[in-house]
Structures are given as C-alpha cells and as structure tokens.
Design an enzyme around this catalytic site. Structure first.
Site: not given
Length: 667
Positions: A29-30, A214-215, A602, A245
């Site tokens: 995503k970044t 973002d997020e 993770r 998330q």
C-alpha cells in the site's frame, strides 16, 4: 510503475473520481501511495497542492523518502507528507486569529492535561472525584474524537457523565485561557473552523487539491469530517485501508468509515489489493480462515506467490514459566539450525505484562532482545524540566510549564503560595504568570511571596526578550547555568552516575534542538515553532523509535502493526488473554479476532502459537482454556507440536544447539 501489479496500477492511475483502496496486509500500500503522488505530479498537479496523511511520524518519513526516489527536488517542492495531527497543527498555527488564539499556541501532553484537570477539581469542581481524574481525561478525549463539544456533552449528560461534562467545559475554557490545545483539538478545532468559516475552508481546499490518506481504517469520526471537508464534494482523494486490521476502537477508530464513504460518495471506486508480498501461502490461508469469521462490508482474500510453506505450530505448556523457557529454547535451536540473525524473530503478546518472563529467559541465555515501548527520551524528568522552561519563554500563558518549573530548582515558593495564586488566577480567568503582576494578588499574599513570584516572572520576561534578540542557544546555555540546574540534578539523583546521565541528556536535547533549527526549510525558525514541533513529536512518539539491531523483538500485537518478521511467536493464545477478558465481557470479539489476524500476518516464513494450561494471575495460579481462535483455524494447516513425542533425532539436535550456544556464551 512497470513493477506494479494490475490492481496497484489501477489504484495509481485512478485520479478522476474518489477512490478507496482496500489494501490487505503486505500488499504494497505504501508503494501505491508514493507512486500515485509521483503520477499526480507527472499529470500536472503541482506537488504543493498534494497532501498525504498518515498516523505516525515513522510512516510519514518512510513515505517522504520513497517519494524522493521517484521525483527530483524541484518536482516535489511544497509536497505535504505528514501525520493527521501535524496537518491540524499547521492549520491552527496559520488560522489562529480566526479561532481567537495568539500565535504561540502551546500543545498540552497527557501529563499537562492531568495536571490541569487535578487543579480544576481541587479548585472548585467539588462534585468531581480527584481519584477518577484519569477516567475523566479518557472521557473528554472520547468526546473530542467523537466530535462532541463541551456544550453538547453537558446538555446530553446523564447522572454518570455529568461530573465529566462539567469538567470538560472548565477544562476547555482553561485551555483557551492558557492559549493551549491538546492532542485531540488538533483535529477537532480545524473541523469546527472549516464548518464555521466557509471562506477559510475554500482557501485550504485550493491549497490541498488532492488528498491521500493512509491507514484509513484507523480514522475516528472527527478525522473523517476533516477528510470530507478538505476533499470537498468532488471527492479529490484516495484513501487506503484494511477493515481487517482495524485494532484501535479503544482510541476512537471507526472501521465503519470505510463503508460510510460509499454512502457519502456515489462515484466512489473500490480497488482491492489482495496479492501479498510478505508471507508464505499457508500463513495467509490460516489468516484468511480466521478473519472470515468476522462480518465484512468488502470481501477480500490474501494470496501469495511465495510458496505454500510449513504448517503453523501450536505449543501447549503447563504454565507461563515453561512457556517462556521453551520459546527461548525454540529460538536458540532454530537459529543454530537455520542460521540468520536474532532480528528474524518476534515474540508478540496481548499485554505488556506478558514480556517479563521472556525477558528473564532471554537474558539468562545471553540472547539480545529489544522491547518496543521502552522509555521515551521525552519522558525523562530532566527533559521535561528544560522543555517546560523553553515553553514558558515562548508562551507566558502556559500554566503547566509555569507549575513544573516554578520550584525546579527551588525558589522558596511554597505550596500554599501556589494554591492562593491558582485560586486568584482561576477567579480572574488569567494565567498564573499574568496573575503574579496584578495588584489584587498583593491583597491575598504576603509581600515576600509576591516579590519572589514577581522576581521569577521578570526573569522569564527578560530571558524571553533576549532569546528573540540574541543568539537563542547561547541564552539557553546561560539559563541552565543561572538556575544551577546541574547542581540541582546532583543533589536530587540517587547516584553520581545517574546525575551524570541526566546532565548528558539535557545537553543532548539542546544539541538536538539546534539541529532542528538548522534543518528547517524556509529560513531559521523561531523557538516557539521549534517547541511546537518537539511537543507534537513527543506525543506522537511516546514510545521512542529505536533501531532494534540484531535482537529478538518483544512487543504487543498493537505495536507490531505495520512490521514484519521471518519468524513470529504469538504467545498467550488463551481465553481471557486473546480474546481479552474485557472484550469478552463487552462482546467485542471481532476486534480481538482482527488483532490475532494482525499477529499472524506479521509472519513471513513461520508462525508459532503458544498457550498455557495454567497461568499465574494476580499472584495465583489459574486454569486456562485455549483461545477460541485456535479452533477457528484450519486443522490441516496446524501442527500441535506438544501432543506428540518428539523424534529422538530432534531431541539430539536440540541438545547440540543448546551446547553450541553455551560454548558461545562462555567464549
């Protein structure tokens, strides 16, 4: 952009309509956000008209660094990449007059807020319980995050919330009198400003012509309002998030904001990023099956080209002591067998208290480890003292700073004098500093007490003028000498070594402030601007970011979000731990399931779950039940390691690993 997959490419190139990118864990995503910034610039949008916002300084820095690799300096000039709260502070500083503030706005941190709330309770709000001050503080924060003003809180208050609502009214009035805001105000006040002043909103909409968030699943109601106002009716935005998330409901996050976008923007396009570039296929299969138990507005399924991988292991232990011993042994054995470094391993848990036995086990085996969430540099008392002096120099109305330093070092100004001063200032609705020079105070205090207060205030005023007129940092160095701060630290530290460390921290702070002043773009910044930046940084990074180096990482599941490790141990997979007892009682299992999902995703190569049949809680050994989440995982992809006899060859190999590790320690 040639390396982007089709969904990523579509997300980058969609700029003519509002866009929601549902980005699964590890789906890049970044990269999509940074590539999109570059694409917008290449399509003719000036960088100064683009803003990207996220939740942490670390994420903002990473984004800036990636954009710098895609655009040259002239192309990226004026680009705004920041946290939500930095953007809010910038808006407040530029529009302070409209909001009725003076230019040097003070930012109150949690300790400042608690100090002010205690002061208000002690000086008038007798129906408030001083022992419940932290609960009041939480409630006020929740109101601000839910876009509830003091007046609304008071008019809607019931018997249980009436005291907190009254305190909220007084708290906000005092903040305004001190020319201060708290962390939550950095979003709430810009929203109120834009709603009440359409001409200012239009100015900022022209300044920010495209917004990237973002997020997005972590936004609260107020942050959503800010996004809507800045993006306007046309919806000039791309928001990136993952409802699976969303793990910050306790902080006001609303994953519902993702579906709210569809209601508010009929032209919204949704693109899903489901290819994961982090984890083995089996890890994703297990994670997908777990999270499928939650209801979804948008369905998505992570997949990977990185191979299927080994089964995920489940370890059971008779108690938490053997759990820690076995997992430390597992790490030593695995590293001996496969090579690699200690940084490849992470131990994740639901609560900080779970780390203690693992710390002991790692220490005893000479295994280096790093705990995320260790003491922040800003949390040291000597750093808070010096910053309080600097805050008072730049803003005489800062009562929290005044109270911290008035007797640090001692100036023979007793608690009764300060209490009288506080009463008088509250009645007059002026700051403590301003109250010191008013004639009315002389009617209430002894002449010597007034003289001491006024002497201190004159010194502060003179020093503040010198800071503006002369070499700022030369004057600050002189201040530290004038107040004999080194001697004060030596007298009030337990050991000479402790005093030395504190003195060293003070000079490290001063050097760091000099670097901030020198690194600022657009000429040298005033001390007021530097202090605002530092205070915001402190609040955003309470847990000081450190490089873990070659060490095993220990951290909570919340702290692990956004990180990745080759090998993950998810410990305490028990009812009342994960899911947490509070969540079971309040029927909030869905967020706990998302937390477990974050933990699993993770892992890159291996994931091991661990639970105990008995665990010590509050000094007593209690029986434990395996987490319901273990039953929701696909049985064929799990290996219940402790349920079968270990192969003699494996036992032999583990003995070799322990012996080799022991030899290394002795060496």
């Amino acid at each position: 952009m040639a390396k982007l997959n089709p969904q990523q490419l579509a997300a980058v190139k969609t700029i003519d309509r509002p866009l929601l990118v549902l980005a699964g864990a590890g789906s890049g995503k970044t990269r999509v956000i940074t590539e999109k910034i570059a694409y917008l610039v290449q399509q003719g949008t000036s960088a100064r008209n683009i803003a990207a916002v996220t939740f942490t300084n670390k994420a903002a820095r990473e984004m800036k660094e990636r954009v710098a690799r895609l655009l040259d300096d002239s192309q990226s000039k004026g680009l705004r990449v920041s946290t939500f709260h930095s953007l809010g502070l910038d808006i407040l500083r530029k529009e302070h007059k409209t909001l009725g503030y003076k230019s040097a706005i003070t930012l109150f941190d949690e300790q400042d807020k608690l100090s002010l709330l205690r002061s208000l309770i002690n000086h008038g709000l007798k129906d408030c319980d001083i022992d419940a001050v932290e609960s009041y503080n939480r409630q006020i924060g929740q109101w601000k995050n839910a876009f509830v003003t003091p007046e609304q809180a008071l008019s809607n208050a019931d018997h249980e919330t009436l005291a907190a609502a009254r305190l909220y009214v007084d708290f906000n009035r005092s903040l305004k009198a001190y020319n201060a805001v708290d962390f939550d105000d950095l979003i709430l006040l810009p929203v109120l400003l834009f709603q009440q002043h359409p001409e200012i909103l239009e100015k900022w909409q022209n300044r920010i012509r495209y917004l990237l968030v973002d997020e997005y699943q972590d936004t609260n109601i107020t942050q959503y309002q800010l996004v809507r106002l800045l993006a306007g009716n046309l919806g000039r935005f791309t928001v990136v998030g993952d409802d699976d998330q969303s793990i910050y409901a306790w902080r006001g996050a609303q994953p519902e904001n993702l579906s709210q976008l569809q209601k508010d923007y009929g032209r919204l396009q949704v693109i899903k990023l489901e290819q994961n570039y982090r984890s083995a296929g089996r890890i994703l299969k297990v994670a997908n099956q777990l999270i499928a138990n939650n209801p979804h507005t948008f369905d998505k399924k992570l997949w990977s080209n990185l191979g299927f991988g080994e089964p995920l292991r489940v370890l059971s232990h008779k108690n938490d002591i053997t759990e820690a011993k076995q997992i430390v042994s597992e790490i030593i054995h695995h590293k001996f067998r496969h090579g690699g470094s200690y940084a490849d391993y992470a131990i994740l848990y639901r609560g900080n208290h779970q780390s203690r036995l693992f710390e002991r086990g790692l220490r005893e085996n000479n295994v280096p480890y790093f705990i995320s969430g260790s003491t922040s540099f800003f949390a040291y008392s000597e750093i808070k003292d010096i910053l309080a002096y600097l805050r008072l120099f730049v803003n005489h109305e800062d009562d929290a700073a005044f109270l911290r330093i008035i007797n640090t070092p001692r100036r023979e100004i007793g608690p009764s004098t300060l209490e009288t001063l506080g009463d008088y200032a509250n009645q007059r609705h002026v700051s403590l500093f301003a109250a010191c020079s008013e004639f009315g105070l002389q009617q209430r205090l002894a002449e010597k007490a007034v003289q001491r207060l006024q002497r201190f205030c004159h010194w502060v005023s003179d020093t503040a003028e010198r800071i503006e007129r002369e070499d700022t940092f030369a004057v600050i160095d002189e201040v530290i000498q004038q107040i004999n701060y080194e001697q004060w630290l030596q007298e009030n530290s337990k050991t000479p070594a402790s005093a030395e460390r504190k003195i060293s921290n003070v000079y490290e702070l001063i050097d760091w402030l000099k670097r901030i002043a020198g690194n600022e773009q657009g000429g040298e910044k005033s001390l007021a601007e530097i202090i605002s930046k530092v205070l915001l940084m402190d609040i955003l990074e309470r847990n000081q970011e450190q490089e873990a180096g070659d060490q095993v990482s220990l951290m909570t599941l919340h702290a692990s979000k956004g990180l990745e490790f080759p090998h993950v141990f998810l410990i305490g997979m028990e009812e009342n731990l994960l899911p947490h007892q509070n969540s079971i009682e309040t029927d909030n299992i869905e967020e706990e399931r998302r937390l477990a999902y974050v933990g699993i995703t993770r892992a890159q190569k291996s994931c091991t779950f661990s639970y105990c049949t008995h665990r010590k809680r509050y000094g007593e050994m209690t029986e434990c039940e395996p987490s319901r989440f273990l039953n929701e995982l696909p049985e064929g992809d799990l290996e219940w390691a402790n349920k079968k006899q270990l192969d003699p060859e494996v036992v032999k190999e583990r003995g070799k690993a322990s012996l080799a590790h022991l030899k290394n320690m002795l060496a």
